[in-house]
Scaffold this motif. Structure first.
Motif, PDB file in Angstrom:
ATOM      1  N   ARG A 208      40.405  43.839  42.240  1.00  0.00           N
ATOM      2  CA  ARG A 208      41.762  44.007  42.756  1.00  0.00           C
ATOM      3  C   ARG A 208      42.235  42.697  43.374  1.00  0.00           C
ATOM      4  O   ARG A 208      41.545  42.105  44.198  1.00  0.00           O
ATOM      5  CB  ARG A 208      41.789  45.138  43.794  1.00  0.00           C
ATOM      6  CG  ARG A 208      43.186  45.471  44.326  1.00  0.00           C
ATOM      7  CD  ARG A 208      43.140  46.690  45.228  1.00  0.00           C
ATOM      8  NE  ARG A 208      42.327  46.448  46.409  1.00  0.00           N
ATOM      9  CZ  ARG A 208      42.803  45.881  47.543  1.00  0.00           C
ATOM     10  NH1 ARG A 208      44.067  45.492  47.624  1.00  0.00           N
ATOM     11  NH2 ARG A 208      41.996  45.715  48.572  1.00  0.00           N
ATOM     12  N   VAL A 210      43.838  40.378  45.811  1.00  0.00           N
ATOM     13  CA  VAL A 210      44.195  40.431  47.230  1.00  0.00           C
ATOM     14  C   VAL A 210      44.924  39.163  47.663  1.00  0.00           C
ATOM     15  O   VAL A 210      45.453  39.108  48.777  1.00  0.00           O
ATOM     16  CB  VAL A 210      42.945  40.642  48.104  1.00  0.00           C
ATOM     17  CG1 VAL A 210      42.296  41.981  47.788  1.00  0.00           C
ATOM     18  CG2 VAL A 210      41.937  39.505  47.906  1.00  0.00           C
ATOM     19  N   LYS A 275      37.022  42.296  44.695  1.00  0.00           N
ATOM     20  CA  LYS A 275      38.294  41.665  45.008  1.00  0.00           C
ATOM     21  C   LYS A 275      38.460  40.396  44.171  1.00  0.00           C
ATOM     22  O   LYS A 275      37.485  39.852  43.648  1.00  0.00           O
ATOM     23  CB  LYS A 275      38.378  41.322  46.493  1.00  0.00           C
ATOM     24  CG  LYS A 275      38.284  42.541  47.404  1.00  0.00           C
ATOM     25  CD  LYS A 275      38.363  42.143  48.863  1.00  0.00           C
ATOM     26  CE  LYS A 275      38.277  43.366  49.768  1.00  0.00           C
ATOM     27  NZ  LYS A 275      38.362  42.990  51.210  1.00  0.00           N
TER      28      LYS A 275
END
Length: 282
Positions: A208, A210, A275
């Motif tokens: 993901r 960030v 991340k």
């Protein structure tokens, strides 16, 4: 008749002795050096020359087999037919223990390749689709559960190296490196793909986002970023690094042709999730 005696007989004896010894040939200096003194005389008879035996026919001189074909290049658009009978064999190249948890327990990751590229002495300099041998088997990565059942198979190019990269306690990425034999291109290089085990399956890695700089662009913050395979040539590279105060991270660098924008991605595991960050610079 009275025979003369004394001096006359002595003179006749000397004359006869000199005539008898004069029949023998005198030795030359060369002969004396070859034959030792006081050696017995022997006759040497030269053998009658016999014809040399005919040489055995050379295997290399045999006429070529009309059915044999020497392959100097492969055609990627026309792969060769599967030989019959097919005597190509797989050999186990690497094996890694992996934890499949509730989806398979203590399993293993097994890498199989064509035995011609794993045998002792094989150069393992990579393969190219136009270079023989043209019938190499694709490599196989098998995920096997604790009962020995194969739950998943992924295929790659014939020469594959696999590394398990630790990204923290109990967390790792699987780096699949397809070895490429480059001919003459700056775009060419080994292909590095990144996978992980999730839910008892092998899946391509993604994290993901960030952080993103500049903020505009895709994928945006909050979106999932999948790591595409990286070609280690002039314009792409990847590495693993550990920065002070941060967990281990996968770093991917790509340069866009035309705009020459360099994008650097970082992927790491933190707070129970994967991340990613993306930073672009011109």
């Amino acid at each position: 008749m009275t025979l003369p005696g004394g001096p006359f007989l002595a003179a006749m004896g000397l004359l006869l002795l000199s005539c008898t010894r004069g029949d023998a040939p005198a030795s030359t200096t060369g002969e004396a050096a070859v034959a030792p003194p006081n050696s017995a005389f022997s006759a040497v008879v030269a053998p009658v020359p016999t014809p040399a035996p005919a040489p055995a026919p050379s295997l290399s001189a045999a006429p070529p087999d009309a059915d044999a074909t020497v392959i100097v290049a492969c055609d990627p658009e026309k792969p060769p037919p599967i030989p019959s009978p097919d005597r190509r064999l797989y050999a186990v190249w690497r094996t890694f223990p992996v934890d499949l948890g509730a989806h398979g327990g203590a399993g293993k990751l097994r890498v199989l390749e064509d035995s011609r590229v794993t045998q002792p002495g094989a150069p393992r300099a990579g393969t190219h689709p136009t270079q023989p041998p043209c019938d190499l088997l694709p490599s196989r990565v098998e995920l096997i559960d604790e009962k020995g059942a194969t739950v998943q198979v992924e295929r790659f190019l014939p020469e594959l190296d696999v590394e398990l990269r630790s990204m923290g306690p109990g967390v790792f990425l699987i780096e699949m490196i397809e070895r490429i034999h480059c001919l003459a291109s700056c775009w060419c290089g080994d292909s590095h793909a990144f996978w992980r085990i999730q839910g008892g399956r092998l899946v391509p890695h993604e994290g993901r986002v960030v952080e993103r700089r500049p903020a505009a662009g895709t994928p945006a913050v909050g979106a999932m970023r999948k790591v595409n395979p990286v070609t280690h040539g002039c314009y792409e590279s990847s590495s693993f690094e550990t920065l002070p105060g941060r967990p281990p991270a996968l770093s991917v660098r790509r340069v866009a042709m035309g705009s020459f924008v360099t994008a650097t991605e970082l992927h790491w595991f933190e707070d129970g999730e994967w991340k990613a960050s993306i930073v672009e610079r011109k």
